[in-house]
Design a protein around this motif. Structure first.
Motif, PDB file in Angstrom:
ATOM      1  N   UNK A  21      74.981  19.318  -1.194  1.00  0.00           N
ATOM      2  CA  UNK A  21      73.661  18.917  -0.798  1.00  0.00           C
ATOM      3  C   UNK A  21      72.907  18.319  -2.164  1.00  0.00           C
ATOM      4  N   UNK A  22      73.149  19.040  -3.402  1.00  0.00           N
ATOM      5  CA  UNK A  22      72.422  18.573  -4.647  1.00  0.00           C
ATOM      6  C   UNK A  22      72.866  17.065  -4.933  1.00  0.00           C
ATOM      7  N   UNK A  23      74.103  16.877  -4.791  1.00  0.00           N
ATOM      8  CA  UNK A  23      74.801  15.493  -5.184  1.00  0.00           C
ATOM      9  C   UNK A  23      74.373  14.599  -4.153  1.00  0.00           C
ATOM     10  N   UNK A  24      74.588  14.967  -2.664  1.00  0.00           N
ATOM     11  CA  UNK A  24      74.304  13.984  -1.734  1.00  0.00           C
ATOM     12  C   UNK A  24      72.603  13.616  -1.721  1.00  0.00           C
TER      13      UNK A  24
ATOM     14  N   UNK B 269      67.027  17.209   2.209  1.00  0.00           N
ATOM     15  CA  UNK B 269      68.490  18.117   2.080  1.00  0.00           C
ATOM     16  C   UNK B 269      68.373  18.269   0.360  1.00  0.00           C
ATOM     17  N   UNK B 270      67.269  17.676  -0.515  1.00  0.00           N
ATOM     18  CA  UNK B 270      67.208  18.468  -1.946  1.00  0.00           C
ATOM     19  C   UNK B 270      66.860  19.555  -1.705  1.00  0.00           C
TER      20      UNK B 270
ATOM     21  N   UNK C 256      64.424  21.604   6.585  1.00  0.00           N
ATOM     22  CA  UNK C 256      65.330  21.986   5.240  1.00  0.00           C
ATOM     23  C   UNK C 256      65.747  23.187   4.891  1.00  0.00           C
ATOM     24  N   UNK C 257      64.944  24.113   5.180  1.00  0.00           N
ATOM     25  CA  UNK C 257      65.342  25.606   4.300  1.00  0.00           C
ATOM     26  C   UNK C 257      66.328  26.255   5.584  1.00  0.00           C
ATOM     27  N   UNK C 258      65.814  26.218   6.820  1.00  0.00           N
ATOM     28  CA  UNK C 258      66.338  26.783   7.918  1.00  0.00           C
ATOM     29  C   UNK C 258      67.763  25.892   8.341  1.00  0.00           C
ATOM     30  N   UNK C 259      67.046  24.991   9.202  1.00  0.00           N
ATOM     31  CA  UNK C 259      68.075  23.968  10.028  1.00  0.00           C
ATOM     32  C   UNK C 259      69.336  23.451   9.083  1.00  0.00           C
ATOM     33  N   UNK C 260      68.901  22.989   7.925  1.00  0.00           N
ATOM     34  CA  UNK C 260      69.773  22.542   6.959  1.00  0.00           C
ATOM     35  C   UNK C 260      70.543  23.199   6.190  1.00  0.00           C
ATOM     36  N   UNK C 261      69.892  24.165   5.372  1.00  0.00           N
ATOM     37  CA  UNK C 261      70.170  25.179   4.176  1.00  0.00           C
ATOM     38  C   UNK C 261      71.020  25.966   4.745  1.00  0.00           C
ATOM     39  N   UNK C 262      70.279  27.025   5.575  1.00  0.00           N
ATOM     40  CA  UNK C 262      70.944  28.238   6.189  1.00  0.00           C
ATOM     41  C   UNK C 262      72.104  27.568   7.267  1.00  0.00           C
ATOM     42  N   UNK C 263      71.843  26.525   8.168  1.00  0.00           N
ATOM     43  CA  UNK C 263      72.770  26.241   9.050  1.00  0.00           C
ATOM     44  C   UNK C 263      73.857  25.625   8.523  1.00  0.00           C
ATOM     45  N   UNK C 264      73.925  24.855   7.707  1.00  0.00           N
ATOM     46  CA  UNK C 264      75.173  24.345   7.040  1.00  0.00           C
ATOM     47  C   UNK C 264      75.903  25.226   6.030  1.00  0.00           C
ATOM     48  N   UNK C 265      75.133  26.079   5.491  1.00  0.00           N
ATOM     49  CA  UNK C 265      75.735  27.278   4.710  1.00  0.00           C
ATOM     50  C   UNK C 265      76.727  27.955   5.414  1.00  0.00           C
ATOM     51  N   UNK C 266      76.018  28.675   6.673  1.00  0.00           N
ATOM     52  CA  UNK C 266      77.098  29.594   7.438  1.00  0.00           C
ATOM     53  C   UNK C 266      78.028  28.500   8.162  1.00  0.00           C
ATOM     54  N   UNK C 267      77.917  27.554   8.466  1.00  0.00           N
ATOM     55  CA  UNK C 267      78.554  26.590   9.221  1.00  0.00           C
ATOM     56  C   UNK C 267      79.920  26.260   8.274  1.00  0.00           C
TER      57      UNK C 267
END
Length: 305
Positions: free
Chosen positions: A186-189, A41-42, A223-234
């Protein structure tokens, strides 16, 4: 942005998340769950900040926005990813898929009770269709749903925390872009999860030195696609369409997870999976309001000008 473009983004996100779940399942089998989640997540936070910085969208939040960021980080990142990663290490993917499929129903009920935004009858039909479709799809795996465990309970808690976070994101989206909200959350979490990992999994960082190149491929992809891009778009879609409509698309998550498992793990897709697919797609069409939109356009075309 037009509603149909938001729907397209949500389908794309479910595709990403569907293929991400087998990757996360693999990661937590190599490195203990809280430790790997903290670093994953970081990495996601750095990725989102880099994307937003290139678009000149990074800014300092206000005092009021910080409240939403901290609350969202606790619900959407710490509670959700902590319990999900622990749960995935203790239960089957079939059980997890079925529990993930309850997300839209929980969201619809909570939004109705808390925000007093009531879905229409057709949208409730879509919610039920999607739930039946998810059930049929997961039950096609055979005995994967037999015997509930602590892992199942942890996955359910993770979904409940995520649903509550969507209400926070929907509120915060009035002044703060959900994509920037995602980066800060994401940063804080990730920092909070890292502190938890030091207490719960001391010395586990050493495990990163013994992993294979395949692990790093899955780690960076997740981390970069599934979590970052996925959550950002969702999260952006939640701010645009609202938590109820966006949550309906979570039904597709189970379907794409099975496809991902078939591709990477060699699992067989049966006729029951196809039947579940039909119900899930029908549930998304009705539950998202797309069916009502198409009916209104049809009536407008038929009405005399």
């Amino acid at each position: 942005m037009k509603q149909w473009k938001i729907y397209g983004i949500l389908v794309f996100v479910m595709f990403i998340w569907g293929f991400n779940l087998p990757a996360v399942k693999y990661l937590v089998s190599e490195v203990r769950p809280v430790t790997v989640s903290a670093f994953r997540i970081f990495l996601a936070s750095l990725t989102v900040f880099a994307i937003l910085a290139s678009l000149r969208m990074v800014r300092k939040p206000t005092k009021q926005e910080w409240k939403f960021i901290f609350l969202g980080a606790l619900l959407n990142v710490v509670f959700h990813h902590y319990f999900l990663s622990i749960g995935l290490s203790m239960t089957t993917s079939s059980n997890a898929g079925l529990i993930l499929g309850t997300g839209p129903v929980i969201t619809a009920v909570l939004v109705s009770l808390i925000m007093r935004i009531y879905p229409s009858r057709l949208q409730w039909v879509g919610v039920l269709l999607g739930l039946f479709g998810v059930s049929a799809t997961v039950l096609a795996a055979g005995d994967g749903t037999s015997g509930l465990s602590f892992g199942d309970a942890f996955v359910f808690i993770s979904i409940l925390a995520q649903v509550f976070s969507y209400l926070v994101i929907s509120k915060a989206a009035k002044t703060l872009d959900p994509r920037l909200l995602t980066a800060y959350m994401f940063l804080i979490g990730s920092i909070v999860l890292f502190i938890i990992s030091l207490i719960q999994e001391p010395g586990e960082i050493k495990a990163f030195f013994d992993v294979t190149p395949m692990f790093w491929l899955a780690f960076f992809g997740s981390g970069m696609i599934g979590t970052a891009v996925g959550h950002m778009l969702y999260n952006y879609s939640v701010g645009q369409a609202g938590p109820s409509k966006a949550a309906i698309f979570m039904n597709l998550n189970t379907l794409f997870t099975l496809v991902g498992s078939s591709v990477f793990l060699g699992e067989v897709i049966s006729s029951r999976h196809i039947f579940g697919l039909v119900l899930i797609v029908g549930g998304v069409i009705f539950g998202s309001g797309a069916a009502e939109d198409m009916w209104r356009k049809h009536k407008l075309k038929k009405s005399p000008s």
